[in-house]
Design an enzyme around this catalytic site. Structure first.
Site, PDB file in Angstrom:
ATOM      1  N   GLN A  31      41.792  45.049  43.892  1.00 42.46           N
ATOM      2  CA  GLN A  31      40.839  45.019  44.998  1.00 42.46           C
ATOM      3  C   GLN A  31      41.428  44.378  46.260  1.00 42.46           C
ATOM      4  O   GLN A  31      42.451  43.701  46.188  1.00 42.46           O
ATOM      5  CB  GLN A  31      39.581  44.262  44.574  1.00 42.46           C
ATOM      6  CG  GLN A  31      39.865  42.888  43.966  1.00 42.46           C
ATOM      7  CD  GLN A  31      38.854  42.459  42.910  1.00 42.46           C
ATOM      8  OE1 GLN A  31      37.737  42.942  42.899  1.00 42.46           O
ATOM      9  NE2 GLN A  31      39.228  41.555  42.038  1.00 42.46           N
ATOM     10  N   HIS A  62      26.255  29.534  41.201  1.00 44.42           N
ATOM     11  CA  HIS A  62      27.012  29.032  40.050  1.00 44.42           C
ATOM     12  C   HIS A  62      26.159  28.145  39.142  1.00 44.42           C
ATOM     13  O   HIS A  62      26.242  28.234  37.924  1.00 44.42           O
ATOM     14  CB  HIS A  62      28.277  28.299  40.530  1.00 44.42           C
ATOM     15  CG  HIS A  62      29.271  29.237  41.145  1.00 44.42           C
ATOM     16  ND1 HIS A  62      29.927  28.995  42.315  1.00 44.42           N
ATOM     17  CD2 HIS A  62      29.692  30.454  40.726  1.00 44.42           C
ATOM     18  CE1 HIS A  62      30.714  30.012  42.599  1.00 44.42           C
ATOM     19  NE2 HIS A  62      30.588  30.909  41.655  1.00 44.42           N
ATOM     20  N   ASP A  86      36.890  32.878  40.873  1.00 44.52           N
ATOM     21  CA  ASP A  86      36.887  31.728  41.789  1.00 44.52           C
ATOM     22  C   ASP A  86      36.803  30.405  41.031  1.00 44.52           C
ATOM     23  O   ASP A  86      37.130  29.355  41.569  1.00 44.52           O
ATOM     24  CB  ASP A  86      35.709  31.858  42.765  1.00 44.52           C
ATOM     25  CG  ASP A  86      34.424  32.210  42.042  1.00 44.52           C
ATOM     26  OD1 ASP A  86      33.850  31.324  41.403  1.00 44.52           O
ATOM     27  OD2 ASP A  86      33.988  33.384  42.111  1.00 44.52           O
ATOM     28  N   ASP A 137      40.521  42.739  30.953  1.00 41.32           N
ATOM     29  CA  ASP A 137      39.153  43.235  31.084  1.00 41.32           C
ATOM     30  C   ASP A 137      38.273  42.488  30.077  1.00 41.32           C
ATOM     31  O   ASP A 137      38.594  42.437  28.885  1.00 41.32           O
ATOM     32  CB  ASP A 137      39.149  44.745  30.788  1.00 41.32           C
ATOM     33  CG  ASP A 137      37.785  45.377  31.031  1.00 41.32           C
ATOM     34  OD1 ASP A 137      36.759  44.696  30.816  1.00 41.32           O
ATOM     35  OD2 ASP A 137      37.743  46.545  31.438  1.00 41.32           O
ATOM     36  N   ASP A 156      30.086  36.740  35.152  1.00 42.10           N
ATOM     37  CA  ASP A 156      30.083  36.522  36.608  1.00 42.10           C
ATOM     38  C   ASP A 156      30.987  37.577  37.231  1.00 42.10           C
ATOM     39  O   ASP A 156      32.072  37.276  37.733  1.00 42.10           O
ATOM     40  CB  ASP A 156      30.595  35.107  36.911  1.00 42.10           C
ATOM     41  CG  ASP A 156      30.610  34.840  38.414  1.00 42.10           C
ATOM     42  OD1 ASP A 156      29.956  35.580  39.157  1.00 42.10           O
ATOM     43  OD2 ASP A 156      31.292  33.888  38.828  1.00 42.10           O
ATOM     44  N   SER A 157      30.536  38.810  37.176  1.00 39.36           N
ATOM     45  CA  SER A 157      31.387  39.920  37.643  1.00 39.36           C
ATOM     46  C   SER A 157      31.061  40.292  39.081  1.00 39.36           C
ATOM     47  O   SER A 157      30.072  39.826  39.648  1.00 39.36           O
ATOM     48  CB  SER A 157      31.171  41.136  36.751  1.00 39.36           C
ATOM     49  OG  SER A 157      29.918  41.706  37.041  1.00 39.36           O
ATOM     50  N   THR A 158      31.882  41.154  39.618  1.00 42.97           N
ATOM     51  CA  THR A 158      31.566  41.778  40.891  1.00 42.97           C
ATOM     52  C   THR A 158      30.390  42.735  40.657  1.00 42.97           C
ATOM     53  O   THR A 158      29.903  42.858  39.538  1.00 42.97           O
ATOM     54  CB  THR A 158      32.803  42.555  41.393  1.00 42.97           C
ATOM     55  OG1 THR A 158      33.523  43.050  40.260  1.00 42.97           O
ATOM     56  CG2 THR A 158      33.737  41.683  42.178  1.00 42.97           C
ATOM     57  N   ASP A 159      29.924  43.402  41.716  1.00 45.02           N
ATOM     58  CA  ASP A 159      28.768  44.294  41.581  1.00 45.02           C
ATOM     59  C   ASP A 159      29.018  45.363  40.516  1.00 45.02           C
ATOM     60  O   ASP A 159      30.176  45.657  40.184  1.00 45.02           O
ATOM     61  CB  ASP A 159      28.476  44.973  42.927  1.00 45.02           C
ATOM     62  CG  ASP A 159      27.892  43.981  43.900  1.00 45.02           C
ATOM     63  OD1 ASP A 159      26.818  43.437  43.602  1.00 45.02           O
ATOM     64  OD2 ASP A 159      28.533  43.736  44.938  1.00 45.02           O
TER      65      ASP A 159
HETATM   66  N1  SAM Z   1      29.401  35.892  42.003  1.00 41.65           N
HETATM   67  C1  SAM Z   1      30.114  36.917  42.576  1.00 41.65           C
HETATM   68  C2  SAM Z   1      29.265  38.061  43.051  1.00 41.65           C
HETATM   69  O1  SAM Z   1      28.392  38.542  42.283  1.00 41.65           O
HETATM   70  O2  SAM Z   1      29.427  38.463  44.182  1.00 41.65           O
HETATM   71  C3  SAM Z   1      31.198  37.329  41.687  1.00 41.65           C
HETATM   72  C4  SAM Z   1      32.294  36.354  41.833  1.00 41.65           C
HETATM   73  S1  SAM Z   1      33.730  36.553  40.901  1.00 41.65           S
HETATM   74  C5  SAM Z   1      34.939  36.481  42.169  1.00 41.65           C
HETATM   75  C6  SAM Z   1      33.777  38.224  40.332  1.00 41.65           C
HETATM   76  C7  SAM Z   1      35.015  38.505  39.528  1.00 41.65           C
HETATM   77  O3  SAM Z   1      34.740  39.427  38.484  1.00 41.65           O
HETATM   78  C8  SAM Z   1      36.147  39.147  40.337  1.00 41.65           C
HETATM   79  O4  SAM Z   1      37.172  38.220  40.484  1.00 41.65           O
HETATM   80  C9  SAM Z   1      36.566  40.365  39.505  1.00 41.65           C
HETATM   81  O5  SAM Z   1      37.957  40.543  39.478  1.00 41.65           O
HETATM   82  C10 SAM Z   1      35.973  40.022  38.147  1.00 41.65           C
HETATM   83  N2  SAM Z   1      35.725  41.181  37.275  1.00 41.65           N
HETATM   84  C11 SAM Z   1      35.101  42.329  37.598  1.00 41.65           C
HETATM   85  N3  SAM Z   1      35.072  43.170  36.541  1.00 41.65           N
HETATM   86  C12 SAM Z   1      35.673  42.507  35.508  1.00 41.65           C
HETATM   87  C13 SAM Z   1      35.942  42.843  34.155  1.00 41.65           C
HETATM   88  N4  SAM Z   1      35.596  44.032  33.667  1.00 41.65           N
HETATM   89  N5  SAM Z   1      36.569  41.930  33.385  1.00 41.65           N
HETATM   90  C14 SAM Z   1      36.931  40.711  33.882  1.00 41.65           C
HETATM   91  N6  SAM Z   1      36.708  40.348  35.158  1.00 41.65           N
HETATM   92  C15 SAM Z   1      36.078  41.225  35.970  1.00 41.65           C
END
Ligand code: SAM
Length: 279
Positions: A31, A62, A86, A137, A156-159
């Site tokens: 990303q 958090h 983070d 993953d 706590d993943s991205t969208d």
């Molecule tokens: N709280 C934040 C939000 O909802 O906007 C999310 C913060 S955190 C930085 C999200 C993290 O999830 C990212 O660093 C991303 O790389 C990670 N992520 C997304 N999909 C994932 C997966 N399948 N396995 C592990 N990590 C994942």
């Protein structure tokens, strides 16, 4: 003044933030990573043009993602945090003295590195000896695990788009259940109860196919689209509405009263699930 425009995922809305300074701009294998400074929010972490956290308000998210399940459990020892590069959730989990082990499973190592560099107060727990970092993953980590010894699994993943989708499937939820102890709990963010009602309902329905206890609570997050964020929580038997331990850690927002008030009332929950909520 330069502006950063955030297009809200799945909503016809765009937010504009004044940019005082661009501190970092780069691209990882997964990303685009951007760190800017805004006068009000302070430093902001942005992934693929979506705000992930700000120095000013990160604790709302958090604390609420972490402490509801941690206080609904009597003695949480072994925790899995998926995503959350983070380090904010890991920091909150480690506040609990009962915790012996945290598997921190993040797909993108670069997010951890950038956070260590620009957000040391958020990533402070990552170096703790109780934390084992796995760069992979989260779905793969969970499905490969063969033991039922985890007290809490926190997503706590991205969208819910792109590579984060693997964390929101029926198969994944079945594997999550297998990893949990009989008293264990699962929690995940499920987007905005304003903008993404269908998604919120869909995840509740998916979890209900797997877990006997499924519930929903919300929290105010100034910098996430819709500003009213929903969290799905599931367990094999314990109700997450009850607190089973006293608040003995330092928090800025979460407390026992917030815990109780955060859950949707029975009336609203029923209307939501019947798709009759009129907002
Ligand atoms: N709280 C934040 C939000 O909802 O906007 C999310 C913060 S955190 C930085 C999200 C993290 O999830 C990212 O660093 C991303 O790389 C990670 N992520 C997304 N999909 C994932 C997966 N399948 N396995 C592990 N990590 C994942």
């Amino acid at each position: 003044m330069v502006k950063f425009f955030e297009k809200a995922p799945y909503a016809p809305v765009e937010y504009a933030y004044d940019v005082e300074e661009i501190l970092y701009k780069g691209k990882s294998k997964f990303q685009e990573i951007l760190v800017i400074r805004n006068e009000y929010f302070g430093k902001m972490l942005i992934l693929d043009d979506v705000v992930q956290l700000t120095e000013r308000d990160e604790f709302f998210y958090h604390e609420m993602l972490t402490h509801v399940v941690m206080h609904a459990l009597q003695h949480p020892k072994k925790i899995i945090v998926i995503g959350g590069g983070d380090g904010g959730v890991v920091r909150e989990v480690l506040k609990h003295k009962t915790v012996e082990k945290v598997f921190f499973v993040e797909i993108d190592e670069e997010v951890i590195n950038i956070s260590r560099r620009f957000f040391p107060a958020v990533s402070s727990g990552v170096e703790d000896p109780r934390v084992e970092i796995k760069i992979m993953d989260g779905a793969e980590f969970i499905t490969k695990r063969k033991t039922s010894d985890i007290d809490a699994i926190i997503i706590d993943s991205t969208d819910i788009i792109g590579f984060a989708r693997s964390l929101f499937t029926d198969e994944f939820f079945v594997s999550v259940k297998k990893c949990l102890t009989d008293e264990g709990m699962f929690v995940t963010h499920t987007e905005s109860i304003h903008f993404h009602k269908d998604m919120v309902i869909e995840i509740q329905e998916m979890l209900k196919k797997v877990f006997p206890v499924v519930d929903l609570y919300t929290a105010p997050i100034a910098t996430y689209p819709g500003n009213w964020w929903a969290f799905a929580v599931a367990s094999k038997k314990l109700s997450p509405r009850e607190t089973r331990r006293k608040l003995e850690i330092s928090t800025k927002y979460y407390d026992e009263e917030i815990h109780r008030q955060a859950f949707l009332t029975g009336r609203l929950y029923e209307r939501l699930m019947q798709r009759k909520l009129e907002w």
